[in-house]
Design a protein around this motif. Sequence first.
Motif, PDB file in Angstrom:
ATOM      1  N   ALA A  17       0.835  -1.200   0.000  1.00 41.47           N
ATOM      2  CA  ALA A  17       0.000   0.000   0.000  1.00 41.47           C
ATOM      3  C   ALA A  17       0.875   1.257   0.000  1.00 41.47           C
ATOM      4  O   ALA A  17       0.545   2.255  -0.645  1.00 41.47           O
ATOM      5  N   PHE A  18       2.005   1.194   0.686  1.00 44.25           N
ATOM      6  CA  PHE A  18       2.912   2.338   0.734  1.00 44.25           C
ATOM      7  C   PHE A  18       3.453   2.664  -0.653  1.00 44.25           C
ATOM      8  O   PHE A  18       3.505   3.828  -1.054  1.00 44.25           O
ATOM      9  N   GLU A  19       3.837   1.659  -1.404  1.00 42.87           N
ATOM     10  CA  GLU A  19       4.350   1.876  -2.757  1.00 42.87           C
ATOM     11  C   GLU A  19       3.277   2.453  -3.668  1.00 42.87           C
ATOM     12  O   GLU A  19       3.559   3.294  -4.518  1.00 42.87           O
ATOM     13  N   ILE A  20       2.063   2.000  -3.509  1.00 39.90           N
ATOM     14  CA  ILE A  20       0.958   2.517  -4.320  1.00 39.90           C
ATOM     15  C   ILE A  20       0.723   3.994  -4.009  1.00 39.90           C
ATOM     16  O   ILE A  20       0.541   4.811  -4.920  1.00 39.90           O
ATOM     17  N   VAL A  21       0.744   4.370  -2.751  1.00 42.41           N
ATOM     18  CA  VAL A  21       0.550   5.761  -2.356  1.00 42.41           C
ATOM     19  C   VAL A  21       1.666   6.630  -2.920  1.00 42.41           C
ATOM     20  O   VAL A  21       1.410   7.730  -3.434  1.00 42.41           O
ATOM     21  N   ILE A  22       2.889   6.150  -2.837  1.00 35.70           N
ATOM     22  CA  ILE A  22       4.022   6.908  -3.380  1.00 35.70           C
ATOM     23  C   ILE A  22       3.841   7.110  -4.882  1.00 35.70           C
ATOM     24  O   ILE A  22       4.031   8.221  -5.408  1.00 35.70           O
ATOM     25  N   ASN A  23       3.482   6.081  -5.610  1.00 36.35           N
ATOM     26  CA  ASN A  23       3.293   6.188  -7.056  1.00 36.35           C
ATOM     27  C   ASN A  23       2.156   7.148  -7.408  1.00 36.35           C
ATOM     28  O   ASN A  23       2.262   7.925  -8.361  1.00 36.35           O
ATOM     29  N   VAL A  24       1.087   7.095  -6.658  1.00 31.66           N
ATOM     30  CA  VAL A  24      -0.042   7.983  -6.916  1.00 31.66           C
ATOM     31  C   VAL A  24       0.335   9.432  -6.633  1.00 31.66           C
ATOM     32  O   VAL A  24      -0.097  10.345  -7.343  1.00 31.66           O
ATOM     33  N   CYS A  25       1.168   9.676  -5.640  1.00 36.48           N
ATOM     34  CA  CYS A  25       1.589  11.043  -5.310  1.00 36.48           C
ATOM     35  C   CYS A  25       2.618  11.573  -6.300  1.00 36.48           C
ATOM     36  O   CYS A  25       2.647  12.769  -6.600  1.00 36.48           O
ATOM     37  N   VAL A  26       3.474  10.715  -6.805  1.00 37.14           N
ATOM     38  CA  VAL A  26       4.539  11.149  -7.703  1.00 37.14           C
ATOM     39  C   VAL A  26       3.982  11.538  -9.071  1.00 37.14           C
ATOM     40  O   VAL A  26       4.500  12.463  -9.707  1.00 37.14           O
ATOM     41  N   LEU A  27       2.959  10.885  -9.520  1.00 39.53           N
ATOM     42  CA  LEU A  27       2.409  11.168 -10.849  1.00 39.53           C
ATOM     43  C   LEU A  27       1.934  12.620 -11.001  1.00 39.53           C
ATOM     44  O   LEU A  27       2.353  13.291 -11.942  1.00 39.53           O
ATOM     45  N   PRO A  28       1.089  13.162 -10.129  1.00 41.25           N
ATOM     46  CA  PRO A  28       0.678  14.563 -10.304  1.00 41.25           C
ATOM     47  C   PRO A  28       1.836  15.549 -10.139  1.00 41.25           C
ATOM     48  O   PRO A  28       1.875  16.581 -10.812  1.00 41.25           O
ATOM     49  N   ILE A  29       2.782  15.227  -9.268  1.00 39.75           N
ATOM     50  CA  ILE A  29       3.942  16.105  -9.106  1.00 39.75           C
ATOM     51  C   ILE A  29       4.746  16.146 -10.394  1.00 39.75           C
ATOM     52  O   ILE A  29       5.183  17.216 -10.840  1.00 39.75           O
ATOM     53  N   THR A  30       4.928  15.000 -11.028  1.00 35.97           N
ATOM     54  CA  THR A  30       5.663  14.941 -12.289  1.00 35.97           C
ATOM     55  C   THR A  30       4.950  15.729 -13.376  1.00 35.97           C
ATOM     56  O   THR A  30       5.582  16.481 -14.130  1.00 35.97           O
ATOM     57  N   VAL A  31       3.653  15.601 -13.465  1.00 34.11           N
ATOM     58  CA  VAL A  31       2.877  16.340 -14.461  1.00 34.11           C
ATOM     59  C   VAL A  31       2.988  17.847 -14.210  1.00 34.11           C
ATOM     60  O   VAL A  31       3.181  18.630 -15.145  1.00 34.11           O
ATOM     61  N   ALA A  32       2.910  18.255 -12.952  1.00 35.09           N
ATOM     62  CA  ALA A  32       3.004  19.677 -12.624  1.00 35.09           C
ATOM     63  C   ALA A  32       4.383  20.230 -12.986  1.00 35.09           C
ATOM     64  O   ALA A  32       4.497  21.325 -13.544  1.00 35.09           O
TER      65      ALA A  32
END
Length: 57
Positions: A3-18
């Motif tokens: 679950a921790f890895e999933i949360v990290i991946n979900v958080c990194v995606l919008p930051i990368t797009v921004a």
Amino acid sequence: MTAFEIVINVCVLPITVAVLLYLRHLVRVSGSDPVDDPERVIRFRETAPYHLLERGN
């Protein structure tokens, strides 16, 4: 995946797009020349503090 890895991946995606959008904006704006405004130049020359240049500071 945990679950921790999933949360990290979900958080990194919008930051990368921004960040990519911000970099795209910087690339578009950075090479442009400033707008020449003759009235602004005249106004600056009329109101420039020339007396401060004479003191030598």
